[in-house]
Scaffold this motif. Structure first.
Motif, PDB file in Angstrom:
ATOM      1  N   ILE A   1       3.282   0.825   5.864  1.00 59.19           N
ATOM      2  CA  ILE A   1       4.600   1.451   5.817  1.00 59.19           C
ATOM      3  C   ILE A   1       4.547   2.887   6.312  1.00 59.19           C
ATOM      4  CG2 ILE A   1       4.734   2.533   3.513  1.00 59.19           C
ATOM      5  CD1 ILE A   1       7.404   1.047   3.139  1.00 59.19           C
TER       6      ILE A   1
ATOM      7  N   PRO B   1       4.051   8.236   3.403  1.00 60.55           N
ATOM      8  CA  PRO B   1       4.919   7.265   2.717  1.00 60.55           C
ATOM      9  C   PRO B   1       5.899   7.957   1.775  1.00 60.55           C
ATOM     10  CG  PRO B   1       2.748   7.280   1.711  1.00 60.55           C
ATOM     11  CD  PRO B   1       2.649   8.165   2.920  1.00 60.55           C
TER      12      PRO B   1
ATOM     13  N   GLY C   1       6.768  -0.791   0.303  1.00 58.81           N
ATOM     14  CA  GLY C   1       5.369  -0.500   0.578  1.00 58.81           C
ATOM     15  C   GLY C   1       4.641  -0.251  -0.729  1.00 58.81           C
TER      16      GLY C   1
END
Length: 403
Positions: free
Chosen positions: A215, A223, A131
């Motif tokens: 993500i 994240p 990501g």
């Protein structure tokens, strides 16, 4: 003097030719040790050259902000720090660092998940799911073969090899990848990267890149950022950028030093330490092999001395000094060492290039390696010949003539 040396050399070569089989096997013994050392030095040089240049692949200097403040300890069982480091970096950190003048910053958040498509699937051991943001394209020098790079809207960009593994083609624009049953459309395919090794610990040929905003859906809205890649336009500005980034992180983390900023050689310090550790072990093995070869030289020279006692006695009887006898046998030992060094150096280079077919690096040849390899083999040969040569002069000439 020149005539005497020439005479010693001719006598030595004649003696070695007289026992070709024994001489050849002794040369091979020396060559094995030299080949081991040459191969290790060449591959280690290639490894260091690869990762030494890897962090400078772009025309701009690079620094990496890593989660956690513990310095990595070389561990042959793990490929990177990502599996053991507590993730302490945030989106805010990456966004604020990216606001520094003449600076670009891209967060890296790895997600361990299987990638599936209708045509097949790739497990987490054979693919990386990352990501990040649009800035990753610039800071990692990624080039698009077809399509476009990721944006905040969504989509996924894949490496060429991953595209082939999942869809059976390098042209997979519009195909769908399923990540934990969530569909993502392929919007771009990266150009193949010849140098698969990366200072980011990512093989982008087997990577899938999705927006950081996407993500987060798989990580409860937060994240797991392992590192932030920072680039600036001028090498002279790197230190000031690092200081500014450090000030920002101190403010964002309430002065809690739960991160590290590395640049230059520090980026690949772990890989360099592992390479150094392996090279030391393999070099020791090579030296042991070389010493065994040296023992072989000594054994052959002892046999030569025993078989040529009458020759030694005749030479002593006609006026040859002890040093003349010693020099003759030392020249024989040096010739064996020299030929073993040449053969071993060639075998070592061949072995290094064969090994490189299965490694993401090319052997790096230093001229010092040739000098060290051949010089060391000659020295080992001469040292191994000292005792047999000295022993040849100890026997009484009259007693030697009885053989």
């Amino acid at each position: 003097m020149k005539i005497l040396v020439k005479n010693h050399f001719e006598n030595a070569t004649q003696a070695l030719r007289a026992n070709r089989g024994r001489t050849f096997l002794t040369i091979v013994g020396v060559a094995i040790g030299i080949a081991s050392i040459t191969m290790v030095l060449s591959l280690t040089g290639g490894f260091n050259h690869l990762f030494g240049d890897n962090s400078n692949q772009s025309s701009t200097p690079v620094a990496i902000v890593k989660s956690g403040n513990q310095k990595a300890v070389p561990n042959l069982l793990t490929e990177s720090d990502n599996t053991t480091t507590v993730n302490t970096l945030t989106e805010t950190d990456a966004r604020d660092i990216g606001k520094i003048a003449n600076t670009k910053a891209a967060p890296i958040a790895f997600l361990h998940a299987e990638l599936r498509a209708r045509e097949g699937k790739v497990d987490i051991q054979n693919a990386a799911l990352i990501g990040s943001t649009e800035s990753l394209k610039d800071v990692a020098n990624l080039q698009i073969a077809t399509g476009q790079f990721i944006n905040d809207i969504g989509g996924v960009v894949v490496g060429q090899q991953l595209s082939v593994d999942l869809f059976g083609t390098e042209r997979s624009i519009g195909n769908v990848i399923y990540i934990r049953n969530q569909p993502l459309t392929v919007v771009g395919v990266l150009k193949n990267i010849e140098n698969q090794a990366s200072y980011l610990d990512v093989n982008f040929n087997n990577a899938a890149i999705i927006p950081l905003s996407v993500i987060k859906k798989f990580t409860q809205g937060t994240p797991q950022i392992q590192q932030i890649i920072v680039t600036t336009k001028d090498h002279k500005n790197l230190n000031s950028v690092i200081k500014s980034a450090d000030d920002i992180l101190k403010k964002n983390h309430d002065s809690d030093k739960n991160y590290r900023i590395v640049s230059g050689e520090e980026i690949n310090e772990k890989k360099s330490n592992v390479a150094r550790f392996l090279s030391i072990i393999l070099t020791v093995i090579g030296i042991i092999s070389l010493l065994i070869g040296g023992i072989g030289v000594m054994n052959v020279m002892l046999v030569n001395v025993a078989e040529r006692q009458r020759e030694v006695g005749v030479r002593r009887a006609v006026g040859a000094t002890g040093w003349d006898i010693i020099n003759q046998f030392l020249i024989e030992a040096a010739i064996i060492g020299f030929l073993g060094g040449i053969l071993g150096y060639g075998l070592g280079l061949a072995g290094a290039y064969i090994a490189s077919l299965y490694l993401p690096l090319t052997p790096y040849i230093y001229w010092q390696t040739a000098v060290l390899s051949i010089g060391l083999s000659i020295i080992i040969g001469v040292i191994s010949g000292v005792y047999p040569a000295a022993r040849a002069t100890r026997r009484d000439p009259i007693e030697s003539l009885r053989y």
